[in-house]
Design a protein around this motif. Structure first.
Motif, mmCIF file in Angstrom:
data_model
loop_
_atom_site.group_PDB
_atom_site.id
_atom_site.type_symbol
_atom_site.label_atom_id
_atom_site.label_comp_id
_atom_site.label_asym_id
_atom_site.label_seq_id
_atom_site.Cartn_x
_atom_site.Cartn_y
_atom_site.Cartn_z
ATOM 1 N N TRP B 179 24.031 -1.103 -57.885
ATOM 2 C CA TRP B 179 25.350 -2.198 -57.253
ATOM 3 C C TRP B 179 24.937 -1.621 -55.709
ATOM 4 N N TRP B 180 25.710 -0.849 -55.261
ATOM 5 C CA TRP B 180 26.322 -0.981 -53.831
ATOM 6 C C TRP B 180 25.246 0.593 -53.399
ATOM 7 N N ASN B 181 24.986 -0.303 -52.082
ATOM 8 C CA ASN B 181 24.468 1.355 -51.767
ATOM 9 C C ASN B 181 25.568 2.675 -50.975
ATOM 10 N N THR B 182 24.616 3.021 -51.921
ATOM 11 C CA THR B 182 25.622 4.594 -51.231
ATOM 12 C C THR B 182 24.780 5.439 -51.205
ATOM 13 N N LEU B 183 25.461 7.109 -50.402
ATOM 14 C CA LEU B 183 24.774 7.920 -50.050
ATOM 15 C C LEU B 183 24.328 8.644 -51.532
ATOM 16 N N HIS B 184 25.220 8.298 -52.395
ATOM 17 C CA HIS B 184 24.655 9.283 -54.273
ATOM 18 C C HIS B 184 23.238 8.859 -54.049
ATOM 19 N N GLN B 185 21.953 9.623 -54.449
ATOM 20 C CA GLN B 185 20.923 9.220 -55.107
ATOM 21 C C GLN B 185 21.459 8.324 -56.843
ATOM 22 N N PRO B 186 20.339 7.725 -56.660
ATOM 23 C CA PRO B 186 20.331 7.031 -57.819
ATOM 24 C C PRO B 186 19.471 7.664 -58.770
ATOM 25 N N ALA B 187 20.479 6.870 -60.218
ATOM 26 C CA ALA B 187 19.236 7.888 -61.370
ATOM 27 C C ALA B 187 18.256 7.837 -61.502
ATOM 28 N N SER B 188 17.631 8.788 -62.069
ATOM 29 C CA SER B 188 16.199 9.366 -61.622
ATOM 30 C C SER B 188 15.342 9.741 -63.051
ATOM 31 N N VAL B 189 16.332 10.676 -64.071
ATOM 32 C CA VAL B 189 16.824 10.409 -65.560
ATOM 33 C C VAL B 189 16.719 9.394 -66.351
ATOM 34 N N ILE B 190 17.471 9.074 -66.672
ATOM 35 C CA ILE B 190 17.756 7.768 -67.377
ATOM 36 C C ILE B 190 17.635 6.803 -66.616
ATOM 37 N N ARG B 191 16.760 6.230 -67.306
ATOM 38 C CA ARG B 191 16.490 4.492 -66.180
ATOM 39 C C ARG B 191 15.335 3.772 -67.395
ATOM 40 N N ALA B 192 15.357 2.659 -67.181
ATOM 41 C CA ALA B 192 14.384 2.227 -68.122
ATOM 42 C C ALA B 192 13.383 2.321 -67.883
ATOM 43 N N SER B 193 12.768 2.825 -67.025
ATOM 44 C CA SER B 193 11.265 2.875 -66.005
ATOM 45 C C SER B 193 11.178 4.219 -66.782
#
Lengths: 219, 240, 58, 197
Positions: B179-193
């Motif tokens: 939702w927010w542009n943050t420093l923390h990297q986005p989820a890379s394991v649990i996601r829809a694709s």
């Protein structure tokens, strides 16, 4: 229905005035605000951001302090018990209490905060933002506090525990509030919309859960 | 005597049921964690961007998952308790916060140790980190409310209602990186694709997570058994 | 010997990685000890109580 | 056709702190009858009344039939604010119940002339207890649950309350009353007694 809301609101309003709780919150707010210039040593360091932060922190603490006697007296003297046994709709009671709580802990702060900000920083550009974000945020403080105040009713160390447990739930609101007040923030409406969304959901959700809690905790 | 203990019959049975499960959990958890540690520390490849520091991921991400999972567990146990009024549920729910708070602490500390070499700072006030910190305080609040209502009838109710109110934080934590542009990297394991992570890193992460999850269950089950026994002690010592 | 030190250095990131693992290990061990000590204490109490009102059986 | 008022309780059990308060209770009260619950302290009189009022969860069955409006209730807590005046109190509850009984009538019935405008904090225990009965006077419900209504009251007030109860029963109401006093406390016909062991 409508009439009952008005009656209970009037009674609560009168209770607040008679028991001198009404002036307590706003005085606490002002007192809390005075601490900041004293702690900063001299007022020349009190620039824009510090004054805004000071107002938000004072608002937070004033609300926290006022939260304790939201349902306490009605619980202790048994008025809530009579409401429940006599099937007075608790939803109305809770809404009336929230409104009267906001009238005494939110509204005076909203009115006085822009003035305080101006006196502190000599800067009035962001007063409108401060005003709007306080209007949106103080009812949320009241609404979030209401179920937690209700569920701490039976505990012996209510005051301390209430402050501790409620504070984490207030943190997101204060984050969005301060972001919304910041004049340099280009995307300012996003914060207001978010607060508005939280407020409109919270207006339904929190009183409902408060009614549930009051009903199950009262025995 | 046995009849008087009737009301603890179900917890007692439960205590006996979880006994073997608990041991299985422990004896699979320890080797899995050991294997995960060895692969993760020595055999997995370094990341092409983050280099060797990616090895912190194996403990950081697994603890983070568990601290979130623990709250979901508390939430559902509380809801079940409020629906069916069965005291065993809340007894189980009350044992979780203390264990979960340690995993939350691990997540925060290892996260900040990971952040220093990659972001250049131990801590930033971004959405993911702040919401995780709030999770820590909500766990503290749950422990606190349990202590505040120690001998009060309403303690169970208050605990479950508070955990339900606190559950608002969980989706915020999960989706804060999207939702927010943050420093923390986005989820890379649990996601829809599907996971975007390299398979050679995914394997030790999965082994580690399973191991730590089983360890978590072992600790929870042991605590639940202790709590049931504690109730029994209270009962035995209250009758003259 | 140099291989070992290479592992510990981790391209210069050794401090962060090893301290992270250290914190993880220490906290988990403390948690483990706490849980086991609680269990032991309660077991002791329960045995004492059962012995006191004998005739009690599960 | 109105239903006849009755209360049927079968195998009622209630747990506080996961310990049963009393043995399973079964009784029946019907229209124009009074039930006196007797028992020593700590035997669950208040708990029973709270179960009947629906404040506590219980096992077993509590069946009300023909209850009109709300259940009248007097408990250990008075529901009075110290800083309120007696007049405000009466006015507030009249408004809450939207009762047609006038304030003058209440004041006359309970003889509250002298204390009408004094804060409740100045009242004695017995006077405060008497004020709680004002709530019963206001609405025309037919079920009253009274938890120890006579504790701390002098003879005059006691007589007032007894008269109130008597006329209520004559009007086909029902009263459930708990007391720890021994012996016969009221001379009212149609009285049932239930002793909790």
């Amino acid at each position: 229905m409508n009439n009952l809301f008005y009656i209970i609101l009037k009674k609560d309003f009168k209770d607040n005035l008679l028991s001198n709780k009404a002036w307590f919150t706003i005085s606490f707010f002002l007192l809390c605000l005075i601490i900041f210039p004293l702690a900063f040593g001299s007022s020349q360091y009190l620039e824009l951001n510090v004054s805004i932060s000071a107002i938000w922190i004072s608002t937070l603490f004033a609300n926290l302090i006022a939260l304790d006697h939201m349902y306490k007296e009605d619980y202790n003297d048994g008025t809530l018990l009579y409401y429940i046994v006599n099937k007075v709709p608790l939803v109305i009671v809770v809404y009336a209490k929230c409104l009267s709580h906001w009238l005494f802990s939110g509204l005076p702060i909203i009115l006085i905060a822009p003035l305080c900000s101006y006196v502190f920083s000599g800067y009035s550009e962001n007063n409108l933002n401060l005003f709007i974000s306080l209007i949106l945020a103080t009812p949320i403080f009241t609404l979030i506090g209401s179920p937690i105040a209700a569920l701490m009713l039976g505990s012996s160390l209510r005051g301390a525990a209430l402050t501790f447990i409620t504070l984490p739930f207030y943190l997101p609101i204060i984050i969005f509030g301060v972001m919304g007040t910041n004049i340099n923030n280009s995307n300012i409406n996003a914060e207001f919309y978010l607060l508005l969304a939280i407020l409109s959901i919270g207006m339904i959700f929190f009183p409902m859960i408060t009614v549930k809690i009051l009903k199950s905790i009262i025995n | 005597m046995l009849r008087k203990l009737h009301k603890y019959a179900n917890p007692n049975k439960f205590s006996l049921i979880i006994m073997p499960i608990k041991n299985v959990c422990l004896y699979t958890a320890l080797p899995l964690i050991a294997i995960g540690l060895i692969i993760g520390l020595f055999f997995s490849p370094p990341d092409y961007q983050q280099g060797e520091t990616v090895r912190i991921m194996y403990i950081h991400v697994s603890s983070a998952w568990i601290s979130l999972f623990a709250y979901v567990l508390i939430f559902f146990l509380s809801v079940f308790y409020l629906i069916w009024k069965f005291p065993l549920f809340v007894l189980m729910a009350k044992e979780i916060p203390f264990v979960a708070i340690i995993f939350t602490l691990i997540t925060l500390i290892t996260g900040s140790l990971w952040g220093k070499p990659t972001w250049g700072t131990y801590w930033v006030w971004d959405a993911r980190l702040t919401s995780f910190l709030i999770l820590l305080f909500i766990y503290l609040g749950l422990i606190f409310i349990d202590k505040a209502f120690k001998y009060n009838v309403n303690g169970d109710l208050s605990f479950s209602y508070l955990s339900i109110i606190g559950a608002i934080n969980i989706p915020i934590i999960k989706f804060s990186v999207d939702w927010w542009n943050t420093l923390h990297q986005p989820a890379s394991v649990i996601r829809a694709s599907g996971p975007s992570i390299n398979i050679e890193m995914l394997i030790p992460l999965m082994i580690m997570s399973t191991g730590v999850l089983l360890l978590f269950f072992y600790l929870i089950f042991t605590n639940i058994q202790s709590a049931i026994a504690e109730k029994k002690i209270l009962f035995l010592s209250s009758k003259d | 010997m140099s291989e070992l030190s290479l592992i510990f250095e981790m391209n210069g990131y050794g401090f962060f990685i090893w301290s992270a693992y250290g914190v993880w290990f220490v906290l988990l061990i403390l948690l483990f000890l706490k849980v086991l000590l609680r269990k032991k204490e309660i077991k002791r109490k329960l045995e004492y109580l059962i012995e006191k009102n004998d005739g009690f059986e599960e | 056709m109105k239903k006849k008022l009755s209360l049927t309780v079968t195998k009622l059990r209630c747990k506080r702190n996961s310990i049963s308060v009393f043995k399973p209770l079964s009784f029946k009260v019907s229209e124009g009858q009074m039930l006196i619950i007797k028992g020593k302290n700590g035997r669950g009189k208040t708990t029973l009344i709270h179960c009947l009022a629906g404040l506590l969860s219980y096992q077993g069955f509590v069946r009300w039939k023909g209850v009109e409006g709300k259940i009248g209730y007097i408990g250990h807590k008075f529901g009075l604010k110290e800083y309120e005046t007696v007049y405000d109190f009466i006015k507030f509850w009249k408004a809450v119940y939207s009762s047609k009984v006038s304030i003058e009538e209440v004041v006359e019935f309970f003889s509250l002339f002298n204390v009408l405008f004094s804060p409740i904090a100045f009242l004695s225990f017995g006077q405060k207890k008497k004020l709680t009965f004002v709530r019963l006077y206001f609405f025309n419900n037919n079920v009253w649950l009274l938890d120890e209504p006579f504790s701390g009251m002098d003879d005059n007030n006691r007589e007032l309350i007894v008269n109130m109860i008597e006329s209520h029963i004559l009007n086909k109401g029902m009263v459930v009353l708990s007391t720890h006093e021994k012996g016969r406390i009221l001379n009212i016909k149609n009285t049932k007694e239930l002793v909790i062991e």
